[in-house]
Structure formats: structure tokens, C-alpha cells
Design an enzyme around this catalytic site. Sequence first.
Site, short mmCIF file in Angstrom:
data_model
loop_
_atom_site.label_atom_id
_atom_site.label_comp_id
_atom_site.label_asym_id
_atom_site.label_seq_id
_atom_site.Cartn_x
_atom_site.Cartn_y
_atom_site.Cartn_z
N CYS A 79 77.71 21.99 74.96
CA CYS A 79 77.69 20.74 75.71
C CYS A 79 77.18 19.62 74.81
O CYS A 79 76.26 19.82 74.02
CB CYS A 79 76.76 20.83 76.93
SG CYS A 79 77.50 21.61 78.35
N ASP A 129 61.99 28.94 94.60
CA ASP A 129 60.65 29.21 94.07
C ASP A 129 59.55 28.69 95.00
O ASP A 129 58.55 29.35 95.23
CB ASP A 129 60.50 28.58 92.68
CG ASP A 129 59.12 28.87 92.09
OD1 ASP A 129 58.75 30.06 91.99
OD2 ASP A 129 58.42 27.90 91.74
#
Length: 157
Positions: A79, A129
Site C-alpha cells: 500500500c 476488545d
Amino acid sequence: MSIDFSHLQSDGTPGMVDVSSKNETVREAKAQSIVYLGAEIVQHFEAAGWQNKKGSILQTAVIAGTMAAKKTSDLIPLCHPLGLDSCKFETKVQKDQIIITCICRLEAKTGVEMEALVGASVAALTVYDMCKSVSKGIVIKETKLISKSGGKSDFQA
């Protein structure tokens, strides 16, 4: 049907796409992740103002998603490193799930789809999370590109 992969050079080795001959244009991409929590867990966190011992669940997810979108080129091989002009999030609680949308924008020679996808993904992981102490049944159902514009081909899901 023959498919040319843009990240493969003529000898088959991987490489970054050469964008040097492209024109800079305003580019925008919108991606979405859906996090299934279950109705009971949503009700629990709604009653708590989307707060827990770690802090604000949705605000923390937005911050984490923004940080991740800015580091996409460090996470995804090949990328291009991009300086985002804008990275915004929308979070929508819908019955038993949270829909997270990340919208990235910049003026560049290459698109921002990966940044939007990474931002939405990491925001979803952060919700997981932040909520896992209440339930291990959380599922990140899908992450997908919703739209992109400004490059050689626009897309709308």
C-alpha cells in the site's frame, strides 16, 4: 479470461503499483464493519452510556480506527503511504449490533479504499476488545467497501 494483477510485475514478483503517471484527484472511500453484540449486551451498554472500566467504548473505537487508517501502509504490504485529509466515523447502534462506517478522503494519485477498510476493521476490533469482558459471543459480521470515488473507476455497493 486473463486477469492482470496490479501488484505483480512482469516477472511475477510483487511490487507497489507505479502511480507516478496518474493525476492527483480528490478521492473518497467509505467502508463499513458490523459488530454483532446481541440485544442483551447492547441494552447493558446503552444503560451504561456506552461506558465501561476502560472508558468510552464508541469514542475509543473511533480513535483507534482513525489511528489505524493513518497507518495502513505500515499494516498492508504494497500500500502507498498516504496523508489523509479527512477520516471520519459514523457509529449506529441498531437493535443487537453496531454499524461502524469509516469515510476517508484525500487528494492523491491513488485511492483510499484500504484506509477506510482498515479504519472500520480496527474500530470493530476495538469494540470487541472493549466489550469482551461482558460477552465472548461478539461477532464481527462483515467488513466491506460501501463506495469509492475519484479514481479511474467509481464504485457504489
